[in-house]
Design an enzyme around this catalytic site. Structure first.
Site, PDB file in Angstrom:
ATOM      1  CD  GLU A 179       5.409  -0.056   6.066  1.00 53.73           C
ATOM      2  OE1 GLU A 179       4.096  -0.246   6.185  1.00 53.73           O
ATOM      3  OE2 GLU A 179       5.606   0.223   4.946  1.00 53.73           O
ATOM      4  CB  CYS A 200       0.328  -5.349  12.115  1.00 56.84           C
ATOM      5  SG  CYS A 200       0.789  -6.244  10.637  1.00 56.84           S
ATOM      6  CB  CYS A 242       8.477  -9.943   0.992  1.00 60.12           C
ATOM      7  SG  CYS A 242       7.412 -11.548   0.919  1.00 60.12           S
ATOM      8  CB  CYS A 255       1.850 -11.366  -3.350  1.00 58.25           C
ATOM      9  SG  CYS A 255       2.243 -12.867  -2.653  1.00 58.25           S
ATOM     10  CB  CYS A 306       2.034  -7.920  -1.940  1.00 59.20           C
ATOM     11  SG  CYS A 306       2.618  -7.303  -0.453  1.00 59.20           S
ATOM     12  N   GLY A 341       7.115  -9.053   4.693  1.00 60.26           N
ATOM     13  CA  GLY A 341       7.936 -10.289   4.813  1.00 60.26           C
ATOM     14  C   GLY A 341       7.009 -11.673   4.941  1.00 60.26           C
ATOM     15  CD  GLU A 342       5.459 -16.599   4.292  1.00 62.78           C
ATOM     16  OE1 GLU A 342       4.560 -16.135   3.840  1.00 62.78           O
ATOM     17  OE2 GLU A 342       5.106 -17.362   5.327  1.00 62.78           O
ATOM     18  CB  SER A 348      -0.648 -13.887   8.033  1.00 62.52           C
ATOM     19  OG  SER A 348      -1.159 -13.631   6.924  1.00 62.52           O
ATOM     20  CB  SER A 375      -2.110 -15.008   2.218  1.00 62.94           C
ATOM     21  OG  SER A 375      -1.872 -14.326   3.327  1.00 62.94           O
ATOM     22  CG  LEU A 376      -7.087 -19.717  -0.551  1.00 60.89           C
ATOM     23  CD1 LEU A 376      -6.139 -20.951  -0.036  1.00 60.89           C
ATOM     24  CD2 LEU A 376      -8.538 -20.142  -0.122  1.00 60.89           C
ATOM     25  CG  HIS A 377      -4.832 -13.464  -1.456  1.00 58.25           C
ATOM     26  ND1 HIS A 377      -5.763 -13.054  -0.591  1.00 58.25           N
ATOM     27  CD2 HIS A 377      -3.819 -13.203  -1.046  1.00 58.25           C
ATOM     28  CE1 HIS A 377      -4.916 -12.329   0.417  1.00 58.25           C
ATOM     29  NE2 HIS A 377      -3.644 -12.703   0.077  1.00 58.25           N
ATOM     30  CG  ASN A 419      -5.289  -1.139   1.983  1.00 60.14           C
ATOM     31  OD1 ASN A 419      -6.244  -0.586   2.090  1.00 60.14           O
ATOM     32  ND2 ASN A 419      -5.070  -2.006   2.834  1.00 60.14           N
ATOM     33  CB  CYS A 466       0.062  -4.024   2.482  1.00 58.73           C
ATOM     34  SG  CYS A 466      -1.609  -4.508   3.266  1.00 58.73           S
TER      35      CYS A 466
HETATM   36  N1  SAH Z   1       3.720 -13.011   3.846  1.00 61.71           N
HETATM   37  C1  SAH Z   1       2.581 -13.231   4.948  1.00 61.71           C
HETATM   38  C2  SAH Z   1       2.043 -12.133   5.757  1.00 61.71           C
HETATM   39  C3  SAH Z   1       2.361 -10.710   5.279  1.00 61.71           C
HETATM   40  S1  SAH Z   1       1.060 -10.123   4.324  1.00 61.71           S
HETATM   41  C4  SAH Z   1       1.267 -13.551   3.999  1.00 61.71           C
HETATM   42  O1  SAH Z   1       1.367 -13.693   2.909  1.00 61.71           O
HETATM   43  O2  SAH Z   1       0.160 -13.954   4.574  1.00 61.71           O
HETATM   44  C5  SAH Z   1      -0.400  -9.937   5.108  1.00 61.71           C
HETATM   45  C6  SAH Z   1      -1.638 -10.059   4.317  1.00 61.71           C
HETATM   46  O3  SAH Z   1      -1.983  -8.702   3.670  1.00 61.71           O
HETATM   47  C7  SAH Z   1      -1.811 -11.060   3.493  1.00 61.71           C
HETATM   48  O4  SAH Z   1      -2.919 -11.668   3.432  1.00 61.71           O
HETATM   49  C8  SAH Z   1      -1.545 -10.313   2.036  1.00 61.71           C
HETATM   50  O5  SAH Z   1      -1.778 -11.043   1.109  1.00 61.71           O
HETATM   51  C9  SAH Z   1      -2.220  -9.008   2.413  1.00 61.71           C
HETATM   52  N2  SAH Z   1      -2.034  -7.997   1.228  1.00 61.71           N
HETATM   53  C10 SAH Z   1      -0.703  -7.452   0.811  1.00 61.71           C
HETATM   54  N3  SAH Z   1      -0.832  -6.648  -0.109  1.00 61.71           N
HETATM   55  C11 SAH Z   1      -2.156  -6.105   0.331  1.00 61.71           C
HETATM   56  C12 SAH Z   1      -2.873  -4.872  -0.056  1.00 61.71           C
HETATM   57  N4  SAH Z   1      -2.321  -3.966  -1.063  1.00 61.71           N
HETATM   58  N5  SAH Z   1      -4.240  -4.681   0.047  1.00 61.71           N
HETATM   59  C13 SAH Z   1      -4.953  -5.784   1.035  1.00 61.71           C
HETATM   60  N6  SAH Z   1      -4.130  -6.690   1.433  1.00 61.71           N
HETATM   61  C14 SAH Z   1      -2.938  -6.848   1.078  1.00 61.71           C
END
Ligand code: SAH
Length: 367
Positions: free
Chosen positions: A91, A104, A111, A115, A118, A175-176, A205, A228-230, A313, A356
């Site tokens: 995508e 984007c 991936c 996580c 995701c 993807g990462e 990212s 992406s800390l979270h 999301n 995402c």
């Molecule tokens: N792998 C990389 C880049 C792709 S994800 C990374 O982890 O940064 C891009 C961003 O979208 C990341 O911060 C990820 O955690 C976030 N993301 C993934 N799924 C999501 C969702 N369902 N809702 C909101 N953000 C999401």
């Protein structure tokens, strides 16, 4: 299999065209169309129709084909589902904003990071994308923007800084990127050189692959880095991001500060706000409690960073819940009170499943 002309060098393309009994200059014309992102030969208006037909039999233009295109109701966001030559799907998303047009892009098909919130990782990693496959996503967006101009679609709002070209890139799709670092670097070099997109308008990212961040430092281009800390503790982060078992929170942040110190750049911290349903079906705060807001503030106090708060999301397969706007604002207020720069990411294109990895996932489910 059809020859993908975008993947050929100039010399190879010329040979291909001459072997078809055509004059050399056609190769140059075709290259110009390829560089603009022409999705098919029919769009190549200065090429004779007979040649366009002949090319269509044996070749395709880009290494990606658009198989679905969705536009948000406000017209600002367009999402593309693209198919690669081996049938994998990826995508990319075009976001038209007042400050420019941001794309984007995905760096991998699927991936491996796992996580827990995701959608992109649900089907596992299929493979890395080539630099050409990543670059083609920008070309698809650029072609779409040309169509905007052709259709007199207003750029919003009038008279702003948006000149109608791709101006920003975020490598935040599926993807990462730091598991495909060399191809991502190659892609960024070309986006800068061939499309004139400034380093500072490009953001990588990552979920926190420390050696990958060090590779970016060694490479030395002043792009933006987003982490992406979270979660602000190892305990919580390991529960939702398996990569945290390999690279601990503090090691990731140390690497990130090394990067930003090197380039004098602000670090972007991404923090999805997650809730969880309790047994009564009510939504409780998960990583978005006031205590976690305090802990996050402690980690970041005095550092050159901006916290991007991301409303989650919803993904059906995932066992989290979205939070109300109020809960998001309360979390933000604590950060602000502690002097941390923060903003809430505007949700774009949720009406088209632009969030995402959802489009790819839903399409795979239908197959
Ligand atoms: N792998 C990389 C880049 C792709 S994800 C990374 O982890 O940064 C891009 C961003 O979208 C990341 O911060 C990820 O955690 C976030 N993301 C993934 N799924 C999501 C969702 N369902 N809702 C909101 N953000 C999401």
């Amino acid at each position: 299999m059809k020859k993908i002309l975008f993947n050929l060098t100039d010399a190879e393309l010329e040979k291909f065209i001459v072997d078809m009994g055509q004059p050399r200059f056609r190769a140059k014309q075709i290259r110009e169309w390829l560089n603009r992102g022409a999705p098919d030969f029919m769009s190549m208006k200065n090429i004779p129709e007979s040649l366009r037909d002949a090319l269509d039999e044996v070749a395709q233009t880009l290494p990606v084909k658009i198989i679905k295109k969705l536009e948000s109701s406000d017209g600002e966001t367009t999402k593309f589902l693209l198919e690669l030559n081996d049938g994998e799907q990826i995508e990319c998303v075009l976001m038209r904003t007042t400050y420019g047009n941001s794309v984007c892009v995905s760096s991998q098909a699927g991936c491996a990071m796992g996580c827990k919130f995701c959608a992109s990782t649900l089907l596992g990693l299929k493979r890395n994308l080539t630099a050409n496959e990543i670059f083609s996503q920008i070309l698809v967006a650029q072609w779409e923007l040309r169509a905007d101009k052709f259709n007199d679609k207003p750029i919003r709002p009038n008279g702003d800084a948006n000149n109608g070209d791709v101006s920003h890139i975020v490598i935040m799709g599926t993807g990462e990127p730091l598991q495909n670092t060399e191809n991502v670097i190659d892609f960024i070099e070309r986006a800068n050189r061939d499309m004139g997109i400034g380093w500072r308008r490009i953001t990588v990212s990552t979920c926190g692959i420390v050696p990958g961040i060090d590779r970016l430092i060694e490479w030395g281009r002043p792009i933006n880095l987003a982490i992406s800390l979270h979660a602000p503790t190892d305990e919580l982060r390991s529960q939702i991001m398996p990569i945290n078992n390999k690279y601990k929170l503090n090691d990731v942040l140390d690497a990130a500060w090394r990067f930003t110190d090197n380039h004098n750049r602000q670090l972007m911290i991404e923090y999805i706000l997650l809730g969880k349903k309790n047994e009564n079906g009510e939504t409780e705060l998960y990583n978005a409690t006031p205590e976690y807001a305090e802990k996050l503030s402690e980690l970041l106090r005095g550092k050159n960073c901006m916290v991007n708060l991301i409303p989650w999301n919803a993904v059906d397969e995932r066992d989290f819940a979205s939070l109300s706007g109020n809960a998001v604002h309360r979390f933000q207020d604590t950060l602000i009170k502690n002097g941390i720069h923060t903003r809430i990411r505007r949700e774009r294109g949720t009406d088209i499943g632009s969030a995402c990895g959802q489009l790819r996932l839903n399409n795979a489910k239908r197959k």
